[in-house]
Every structure is written in C-alpha cells, then in structure tokens.
Design a protein around this motif. Structure first.
Motif, PDB file in Angstrom:
ATOM      1  N   ALA A 172      -6.922  10.571  -0.432  1.00 24.63           N
ATOM      2  CA  ALA A 172      -7.269   9.519  -1.386  1.00 24.63           C
ATOM      3  C   ALA A 172      -6.165   9.298  -2.411  1.00 24.63           C
ATOM      4  CB  ALA A 172      -8.583   9.872  -2.088  1.00 24.63           C
ATOM      5  N   TYR A 173      -5.547  10.387  -2.889  1.00 23.86           N
ATOM      6  CA  TYR A 173      -4.519  10.209  -3.918  1.00 23.86           C
ATOM      7  C   TYR A 173      -3.256   9.563  -3.356  1.00 23.86           C
ATOM      8  CZ  TYR A 173      -1.312  10.710  -7.699  1.00 23.86           C
ATOM      9  OH  TYR A 173      -0.394  10.405  -8.681  1.00 23.86           O
ATOM     10  N   VAL A 174      -2.856   9.952  -2.151  1.00 18.50           N
ATOM     11  CA  VAL A 174      -1.675   9.331  -1.533  1.00 18.50           C
ATOM     12  C   VAL A 174      -1.923   7.839  -1.337  1.00 18.50           C
ATOM     13  CG1 VAL A 174      -0.232   9.234   0.540  1.00 18.50           C
ATOM     14  CG2 VAL A 174      -0.879  11.441  -0.421  1.00 18.50           C
ATOM     15  N   ILE A 175      -3.147   7.485  -0.940  1.00 21.45           N
ATOM     16  CA  ILE A 175      -3.485   6.069  -0.778  1.00 21.45           C
ATOM     17  C   ILE A 175      -3.463   5.360  -2.135  1.00 21.45           C
ATOM     18  CG2 ILE A 175      -5.341   4.464  -0.153  1.00 21.45           C
ATOM     19  CD1 ILE A 175      -6.052   6.322   2.143  1.00 21.45           C
ATOM     20  N   ALA A 176      -3.895   6.061  -3.193  1.00 25.22           N
ATOM     21  CA  ALA A 176      -3.850   5.467  -4.537  1.00 25.22           C
ATOM     22  C   ALA A 176      -2.408   5.154  -4.935  1.00 25.22           C
ATOM     23  CB  ALA A 176      -4.487   6.413  -5.552  1.00 25.22           C
ATOM     24  N   GLU A 177      -1.487   6.083  -4.654  1.00 28.48           N
ATOM     25  CA  GLU A 177      -0.064   5.833  -4.935  1.00 28.48           C
ATOM     26  C   GLU A 177       0.434   4.638  -4.123  1.00 28.48           C
ATOM     27  OE1 GLU A 177       2.154   9.914  -6.125  1.00 28.48           O
ATOM     28  OE2 GLU A 177       1.606   9.751  -4.012  1.00 28.48           O
ATOM     29  N   TRP A 178       0.004   4.593  -2.874  1.00 25.80           N
ATOM     30  CA  TRP A 178       0.390   3.503  -1.966  1.00 25.80           C
ATOM     31  C   TRP A 178      -0.069   2.154  -2.520  1.00 25.80           C
ATOM     32  CZ3 TRP A 178       2.769   2.429   2.707  1.00 25.80           C
ATOM     33  CH2 TRP A 178       2.338   1.309   3.408  1.00 25.80           C
ATOM     34  N   VAL A 179      -1.341   2.068  -2.912  1.00 18.17           N
ATOM     35  CA  VAL A 179      -1.898   0.816  -3.433  1.00 18.17           C
ATOM     36  C   VAL A 179      -1.209   0.431  -4.740  1.00 18.17           C
ATOM     37  CG1 VAL A 179      -3.982  -0.311  -4.327  1.00 18.17           C
ATOM     38  CG2 VAL A 179      -4.131   1.166  -2.318  1.00 18.17           C
ATOM     39  N   SER A 180      -0.941   1.421  -5.590  1.00 18.79           N
ATOM     40  CA  SER A 180      -0.271   1.159  -6.863  1.00 18.79           C
ATOM     41  C   SER A 180       1.125   0.587  -6.647  1.00 18.79           C
ATOM     42  CB  SER A 180      -0.188   2.457  -7.681  1.00 18.79           C
ATOM     43  OG  SER A 180       0.429   2.230  -8.930  1.00 18.79           O
ATOM     44  N   ASN A 181       1.819   1.070  -5.624  1.00 22.51           N
ATOM     45  CA  ASN A 181       3.182   0.611  -5.340  1.00 22.51           C
ATOM     46  C   ASN A 181       3.225  -0.719  -4.599  1.00 22.51           C
ATOM     47  OD1 ASN A 181       4.698   2.687  -6.524  1.00 22.51           O
ATOM     48  ND2 ASN A 181       4.425   4.015  -4.760  1.00 22.51           N
ATOM     49  N   THR A 182       2.299  -0.901  -3.654  1.00 26.21           N
ATOM     50  CA  THR A 182       2.350  -2.090  -2.797  1.00 26.21           C
ATOM     51  C   THR A 182       1.505  -3.242  -3.310  1.00 26.21           C
ATOM     52  OG1 THR A 182       0.487  -1.351  -1.427  1.00 26.21           O
ATOM     53  CG2 THR A 182       2.698  -0.640  -0.760  1.00 26.21           C
ATOM     54  N   MET A 183       0.549  -2.938  -4.214  1.00 26.47           N
ATOM     55  CA  MET A 183      -0.412  -3.937  -4.708  1.00 26.47           C
ATOM     56  C   MET A 183      -1.241  -4.507  -3.566  1.00 26.47           C
ATOM     57  SD  MET A 183       0.092  -3.751  -7.881  1.00 26.47           S
ATOM     58  CE  MET A 183      -0.888  -5.112  -8.508  1.00 26.47           C
ATOM     59  N   ILE A 184      -1.524  -3.654  -2.566  1.00 23.67           N
ATOM     60  CA  ILE A 184      -2.350  -4.055  -1.427  1.00 23.67           C
ATOM     61  C   ILE A 184      -3.613  -3.191  -1.413  1.00 23.67           C
ATOM     62  CG2 ILE A 184      -2.509  -4.230   1.085  1.00 23.67           C
ATOM     63  CD1 ILE A 184       0.530  -4.493   1.156  1.00 23.67           C
ATOM     64  N   PRO A 185      -4.794  -3.740  -1.743  1.00 17.94           N
ATOM     65  CA  PRO A 185      -6.036  -2.962  -1.685  1.00 17.94           C
ATOM     66  C   PRO A 185      -6.198  -2.333  -0.301  1.00 17.94           C
ATOM     67  CG  PRO A 185      -6.414  -5.055  -2.770  1.00 17.94           C
ATOM     68  CD  PRO A 185      -5.025  -5.125  -2.195  1.00 17.94           C
ATOM     69  N   THR A 186      -6.555  -1.046  -0.266  1.00 21.86           N
ATOM     70  CA  THR A 186      -6.598  -0.298   0.992  1.00 21.86           C
ATOM     71  C   THR A 186      -7.873   0.540   1.065  1.00 21.86           C
ATOM     72  OG1 THR A 186      -4.179  -0.151   1.020  1.00 21.86           O
ATOM     73  CG2 THR A 186      -5.381   1.427   2.394  1.00 21.86           C
ATOM     74  N   PRO A 187      -8.551   0.562   2.218  1.00 22.53           N
ATOM     75  CA  PRO A 187      -9.779   1.359   2.339  1.00 22.53           C
ATOM     76  C   PRO A 187      -9.489   2.857   2.443  1.00 22.53           C
ATOM     77  CG  PRO A 187      -9.266   0.325   4.430  1.00 22.53           C
ATOM     78  CD  PRO A 187      -8.287  -0.225   3.435  1.00 22.53           C
ATOM     79  N   ILE A 188     -10.380   3.658   1.868  1.00 26.06           N
ATOM     80  CA  ILE A 188     -10.320   5.112   1.983  1.00 26.06           C
ATOM     81  C   ILE A 188     -11.551   5.554   2.762  1.00 26.06           C
ATOM     82  CG2 ILE A 188     -10.327   7.309   0.739  1.00 26.06           C
ATOM     83  CD1 ILE A 188      -9.019   5.889  -1.599  1.00 26.06           C
ATOM     84  N   GLN A 189     -11.341   6.328   3.812  1.00 25.19           N
ATOM     85  CA  GLN A 189     -12.431   6.734   4.695  1.00 25.19           C
ATOM     86  C   GLN A 189     -13.008   8.085   4.287  1.00 25.19           C
ATOM     87  OE1 GLN A 189     -13.410   4.655   7.282  1.00 25.19           O
ATOM     88  NE2 GLN A 189     -15.187   6.006   7.545  1.00 25.19           N
ATOM     89  N   PHE A 190     -14.333   8.156   4.166  1.00 24.52           N
ATOM     90  CA  PHE A 190     -15.048   9.408   3.918  1.00 24.52           C
ATOM     91  C   PHE A 190     -16.106   9.560   5.009  1.00 24.52           C
ATOM     92  CE2 PHE A 190     -13.589   8.148  -0.316  1.00 24.52           C
ATOM     93  CZ  PHE A 190     -12.976   9.319  -0.750  1.00 24.52           C
TER      94      PHE A 190
END
Length: 243
Positions: A172-190
């Motif tokens: 989840a945190y790596v995806i948060a960094e990704w979204v913050s950098n790319t400005m592309i909303p991204t789903p997180i799977q649980f």
C-alpha cells in the motif's frame, strides 16, 4: 559457529539500497541581494540549523542559490522549514529536489494479463534505459532504478504499463508513493476487495510517513498493508496529523 545473515545484510549483498541510504539533493534560489544583511542572516541561520546537510551556496548575479544533500526524510525537513520561514525571499519556480543520480530505489513489481504483454513492457523499460526489467511469467520486476528523479521514472513506467495493460502490484505504501508521483489514482488490493487510492490521500500518506522516525514508519506501513479496515484507519490518522 554458524553466522546468520541479517535481512539488511542480505539486501545490501544484492545491491539494493535501503531508502535511508539514498542521497537526495535539494536546491533553493533566493531572490535578494547576495551582499545584503538579510542574505547574511538567512545563510547564517540555515547553515547552523542544517549543518550536516548543508552543501554550499553561490551567486551568479543579484540573487543566490543554496543546496543541501542527505536522506530524504531529513531533506524534507529542510524543505518545509525554508519554504515556510523564507517563502517571501524565495524564487520558488527554481526550487528543485531529486534523488542523486546513481543511487538505487526499491524494486517494483508489475503484473500483466499475458506473458506477451509482460515481455513488451520489460523490453520498453530496458530500451528506455531507466531500469533493468526481469520477466517472471506474467510478472515483471523492475529492481534497480538508476535515475535522477524517481517521480519522472514513475511517470514513465506508468505510461509503459498502461500501454501493455499492466498494473502495479505492490504494498500500500509503495502504491501511495507511486500515486503521489504520477498523479494517477491506483487501486490497492486487500484479499477479495480493493480500494481506489486518490492523489490527495496518497500525498497525505507520504507526508505523514516522512514525518515519522524509522521505527514508526515501519509500523505505519505495516498497518497500511494489514487489511482494508486498517488501511482506512491509517488514512484517517494521516489526515488528522496533517491539519
């Protein structure tokens, strides 16, 4: 006696550096007379306050620039202090912060619908000379990013993965960094459910994580990854601590 290898030693032996060992560069441009008393006061303050991170300053005309380098968490503290304290003296359009060229980031994993798409993505990444991509079935690992800007690399990878119909499958945190950098909303799977991480929430998560010490960062990120309910609680915690 048998010697046990720690996780950190194992990581270093494979050439993957911990984020705390990455060197970040931060530069500011001050729009005032280099020889003025105000300039002297500013330089004196930031040199004393951030002695271990301070690199130097210089002037090519009316204004002057100042630079720092060090771990990202420490550099972010410098950035927040200077932007808040000296916002009226800064020429903000020339403020820059980036990962020092040659340092290594965490590996990233992408998943695709077919091996053909995975191979195409790996080819595009390697051909762009931003990383060495490894194909494992329908999965592609991008382990060693050697770039001057992680944000720029993320944006490039986002375009390439979209082209090959892939998605980032990370914590989840790596995806948060990704979204913050790319400005592309991204789903997180649980497990069997997912949540779409929006840009504002991602920025808040990253900001709060950077404000924590190393031990609390680990706990915060573990809670983000634990479950959907835990993730939502950490989102609320993040917003409450950025007000």
């Amino acid at each position: 006696m048998k010697k046990f290898i720690t996780l950190s030693e194992k990581i270093e032996s494979h050439g993957i550096m911990n984020e705390s060992k990455e060197t970040w560069i931060l530069g500011f441009d001050f729009d005032l007379d280099y020889n003025s008393e105000t300039a002297e006061d500013i330089l004196s303050d930031i040199q004393k306050r951030f002695k271990k991170l301070y690199v130097g300053h210089g002037s090519g005309g009316k204004g002057f620039d100042v630079s720092f380098e060090g771990p990202k968490k420490d550099i972010m503290k410098v950035k927040k202090y200077i932007e808040k304290t000296y916002k009226n003296q800064l020429n903000s359009k020339y403020t820059n912060m980036y990962l020092d060229e040659g340092t290594v980031t965490k590996p990233m994993t992408f998943t695709f619908h077919s091996t053909t798409n995975a191979k195409q993505f790996a080819y595009d990444v390697s051909n762009a000379a931003i990383a060495t991509a490894n194909v494992i079935g329908k999965t592609v690992e991008v382990p060693l990013l050697r770039v001057s800007s992680v944000g720029a690399a993320h944006r490039t990878l986002a375009k390439m993965s979209k082209k090959s119909k892939g998605k980032l499958t990370e914590s989840a945190y790596v995806i948060a960094e990704w979204v913050s950098n790319t400005m592309i909303p991204t789903p997180i799977q649980f497990d069997d459910e997912s949540i779409l991480l929006e840009c504002d929430s991602a920025d808040t998560i990253v900001d709060v994580n950077q404000s924590l010490n190393e031990e609390n960062q680990v706990q915060f990120q573990d809670q983000l990854n634990s479950s959907m309910d835990s993730f939502k609680k950490m989102i609320r915690f993040a917003y409450e601590n950025t007000k």
